[in-house]
Design an enzyme around this catalytic site. Structure first.
Site, short mmCIF file in Angstrom:
data_model
loop_
_atom_site.label_atom_id
_atom_site.label_comp_id
_atom_site.label_asym_id
_atom_site.label_seq_id
_atom_site.Cartn_x
_atom_site.Cartn_y
_atom_site.Cartn_z
N ASP A 231 0.84 -1.09 0.21
CA ASP A 231 -0.12 -0.09 -0.08
C ASP A 231 0.50 0.95 0.05
O ASP A 231 1.72 1.12 0.45
CB ASP A 231 -0.80 0.19 1.31
CG ASP A 231 -2.41 0.77 0.96
OD1 ASP A 231 -2.05 1.75 -0.12
OD2 ASP A 231 -3.03 0.76 1.80
C1 BGC Z 1 -4.32 3.62 -0.14
C2 BGC Z 1 -5.31 2.33 -1.44
C3 BGC Z 1 -4.93 3.44 -2.60
C4 BGC Z 1 -3.52 3.95 -2.89
C5 BGC Z 1 -3.36 5.07 -4.00
C6 BGC Z 1 -3.31 4.22 -0.50
O1 BGC Z 1 -3.45 5.16 0.65
O2 BGC Z 1 -4.73 2.50 0.63
O3 BGC Z 1 -6.27 1.35 -1.36
O4 BGC Z 1 -5.01 1.81 -3.49
O5 BGC Z 1 -3.66 4.86 -1.81
O6 BGC Z 1 -3.92 5.62 -3.48
#
Ligand code: BGC
Length: 751
Positions: A231
């Site tokens: 993530d």
């Molecule tokens: C989120 C993810 C997301 C990623 C990219 C993170 O803050 O938890 O779900 O895909 O950012 O935007």
């Protein structure tokens, strides 16, 4: 095109390989011109395409390209419709191909542990089976267009509070039965190209460096063959991450962690083979995307209609006391600013720049409209709010029907923080109550990403739950209100009466460092049903404008081994006057006497369309997993021998038909007899049953003074229970046995 990825990797320098394992920027993987490796793009997801071409961010702040915003997972899950999720996936896959996006970052399959999680709108359900089935179809749909998905957030990411550091303290059985199965199902069934590990720790260890999670379970047990992506910013120790099975760090850390990888390989802390494998997994998918590029078009108009259709099939009719559907002849007033400015998605990384939003007001045409309250709750002061409400009451008085468009303002729920309560803004509750005093036909249309308390539930005649229904939410609401479509959504989560009733109430969101999942497997309806608690609306619940009757539940066998399957058939008939769709839910209720089991668990569901008078037979096939529990001692799924009730229900609280099936286990639980094993345990186990009965007799006789039996039945029961709870060592005191004799006895029982 056949590519020899291993040979490409063998031509890469250590620096190039380390570099391949982190992003070029927020949304791109690195390319390598020298070896014709292109740089590909990934984008959020999951309910629309959030492709950022300008200044990027992962919090939904800066704009992305105009795209179609589909219903968020909270809404789409309520469709209980696997085909619909597949079609939604396919549409998104096509949009990704049109926009040259290689991986769509989703779906999110975390379980709704508490209704307070700020990101619940992005997740499907409190139930792992439902989540897994729906997400699996979504993934298959996207990937059918040769675009990857990233199944997220693995694992136990069930709150936003301290999401980047909190440790979810959760036992393995709970992980395996509640928080893992949706991931497991999607991986085994739909083969997602990537999995996104979560920010949080699990039992103390960061998901991003948890080898058990990312390698033992994910790859070795479930057979995942894609790449694990962090993530955004989830990496704690990069080298540990590579070892654990984290292939790609996003968005990268300006080369710093690449250097750490290089240093670790050079000084032998990290094997170069581990690095090669990570690179190979990433390259494999990059090339699949590149080699399967397709000419596709982003059809804005058609996709808008798809968004409306999905929402129409997802909205849940929660209450209808002969007030819906409306007729065009009625004098209808719409109240609430959501009628004009619907809340149709949540905030954060999934935020879509919707190209066109249709409000209910626009879609309905000829209705009166008064604001009543502002969608974002920003009335200047009490005076302004009072006058808005007064106007609403006045307009409601004059109309035949008042439809109040209520919901949670954007600021109430979003990625990054949790809710602290389940209430609507107070001016909305007040307006609904005030309007219901002067108007007997009140319908509330809701726009929210998670359950709310409804202090006015008995004061209104109709409630239509639209959830965060995407850019077509207004149009869908009008089609349903006026009966052009028949509501057919079912709640994918329980609506509790109040926050204090919820399973994780005492431990959510933890102490800042850890959060204990004390409720174990009793999440959602598994908890409310076990405790026989009243709820506002149960899991699986939803009404229709027609009626359905169930009959002829049949099972293909009434006894089986756990290695076999049983087919379940049931007839369902539309007994009303309108065409409609019914969701047939199959629950399994464990009757084997295991104590810590939920009353029932969802193990099958089908949605069928029926014309008035039409009848269809619905079939389910149940195998071992439908009956099994995760046994930690065995390190595997185990199906206790005994009876199981196969229940067909309209919701978890309304079972209409049931049949017993007896299942025989082909596996034995490990059982080692010791001095402290109690007689009852011996009786329970086939291997020791006979010896246990003998011991029981011996103790009973000894306690009753020789051969005498207790005088009356009551005494006998008390004695028997006492003996069942007596450990083997008690034979020393009760029957004068020596330790040597007991050890010998134990030895034979263990053979
Ligand atoms: C989120 C993810 C997301 C990623 C990219 C993170 O803050 O938890 O779900 O895909 O950012 O935007």
């Amino acid at each position: 095109m056949v590519r020899d990825v291993k040979s490409i990797i063998s031509q890469m320098t250590l620096k190039e390989k380390a570099g391949m394992c982190s992003g070029a920027d927020l949304w791109h993987l690195k390319g390598l011109e020298r070896l014709q490796i292109p740089s590909v793009m990934v984008s959020d997801g999951p309910h629309g395409l959030r492709k950022q071409t300008g200044k990027g961010d992962h919090l939904g702040i800066n704009d992305s390209i105009k795209a179609v915003c589909y219903p968020a997972a909270c809404a789409a899950a309520a469709s209980f419709d696997k085909d619909l999720l597949y079609r939604m996936g396919e549409t998104l896959g096509r949009e990704c191909q049109a926009e040259d996006v290689s991986v769509l970052l989703g779906p999110g399959v975390n379980i709704k542990r508490s209704p307070l999680c700020g990101r619940n709108f992005e997740y499907y359900s409190e139930d792992p089976y439902l989540t897994g089935e729906l997400a699996s179809n979504y993934v298959k749909g996207v990937q059918n267009l040769n675009v990857g998905t990233s199944l997220k957030h693995f694992a136990a990411n069930n709150q936003e509070e301290r999401r980047m550091s909190i440790s979810a303290e959760v036992d393995e059985q709970t992980l395996r039965e509640i928080y893992f199965p949706a991931f497991e199902k999607v991986i085994k069934d739909a083969k997602p190209w990537s999995v996104m590990c979560s920010y949080n720790r699990i039992n103390g260890e960061y998901a991003s460096e948890n080898r058990w999670l990312l390698t033992e379970v994910l790859r070795k047990e479930w057979g995942f063959d894609g790449f694990v992506i962090s993530d955004w910013g989830a990496v704690n120790d990069r080298v540990k991450g590579v070892e654990a099975g984290l292939d790609l760090e996003m968005p990268g850390s300006n080369g710093m962690t690449d250097m750490q990888i290089i240093a670790a390989v050079k000084d032998g802390r990290l094997s170069e083979d581990d690095l090669n494998i990570a690179v190979e997994r990433i390259l494999n998918k990059i090339f699949i995307f590149i080699d399967g590029r397709r000419e596709e078009v982003f059809y804005y108009k058609e996709d808008q209609e798809t968004a409306v259709r999905i929402e129409t099939e997802s909205a849940v009719l929660l209450k209808n006391e002969d007030v819906l559907p409306l007729s065009r002849e009625q004098d209808v007033v719409f109240i609430g600013e959501f009628a004009e400015k619907p809340r149709f998605q949540g905030g954060g990384s999934s935020h879509i720049n919707a190209y066109k939003v249709t409000s209910a007001l626009e879609a309905a045409g000829n209705v009166t409209y008064v604001k009543g309250f502002l969608a974002d709750g920003t009335a200047k002061d009490e005076e302004e709010q009072a006058s808005l409400m007064e106007a609403a009451v006045e307009a409601a008085q004059k109309a035949d029907v008042a439809v109040i468009f209520a919901g949670l303002p954007d600021s109430y729920e979003a990625e990054g923080y949790d809710r602290t309560h389940m209430r609507l803004p107070k001016e909305q509750d007040k307006t609904i109550l005030a309007v219901s005093k002067v108007q007997k036909n009140v319908i509330v249309v809701l726009h929210n990403g998670s359950p709310i308390e409804m202090p006015w539930v008995t004061n209104v005649k109709g409630i239509l739950e639209m959830y965060l229904g995407g850019q077509g939410v207004g149009e869908a609401a009008v089609r349903l209100l006026y009966g052009e479509s028949n509501p057919c959504g079912r709640l994918a989560e329980t609506f509790p009466l109040r926050l204090q009733d919820t399973p994780a109430y005492l431990s959510f969101p933890g102490n800042g460092h850890t959060v204990s999942y004390r409720e174990g497997i009793f999440v959602g309806y598994r908890y409310y049903d076990k405790k026989e608690m009243n709820v506002l609306f149960p899991f699986g619940y939803g009404l229709s404008y027609t009626t359905f009757a169930y009959s002829d539940l049949n099972v293909s066998k009434t006894s089986m081994k756990d290695t076999e399957e049983v087919m379940v058939m049931v007839n369902v008939k539309n007994t009303g006057t309108r065409p409609g769709k019914e969701v047939i839910q199959l629950y399994v209720s464990n009757q084997t006497g295991m104590v810590e089991r939920p009353v029932r668990e969802l193990k099958g569901f089908e949605k069928v369309f029926l014309e008035p008078g039409e009848e269809k037979t619905v079939r389910f096939v149940l195998g071992k997993r439908a009956f099994a529990v995760y046994q930690q001692e065995l390190g595997d799924w185990y199906c206790a021998s005994g009876n199981y009730n196969i229940e067909i229900g309209r919701s978890s609280r309304e079972i209409v038909l049931s049949e017993l099936v007896s299942v025989e286990s082909t596996k034995e639980l490990p059982f080692v007899v010791t001095m402290n094993t109690v007689v009852g345990e011996l009786l329970h186990h086939p291997r020791t049953r006979q010896a246990g009965e003998q011991l029981k007799d011996d103790i009973l006789k000894a306690l009753c003074g020789g051969s005498k039996q207790p005088k009356d039945e009551k005494d006998r029961k008390v004695m028997e229970q006492m003996v069942d709870n007596s450990p083997i060592r008690s034979l020393r005191s009760f029957c004068g046995k020596t330790d040597e004799e007991l050890i010998r006895l134990i030895k034979t029982m263990n053979q």
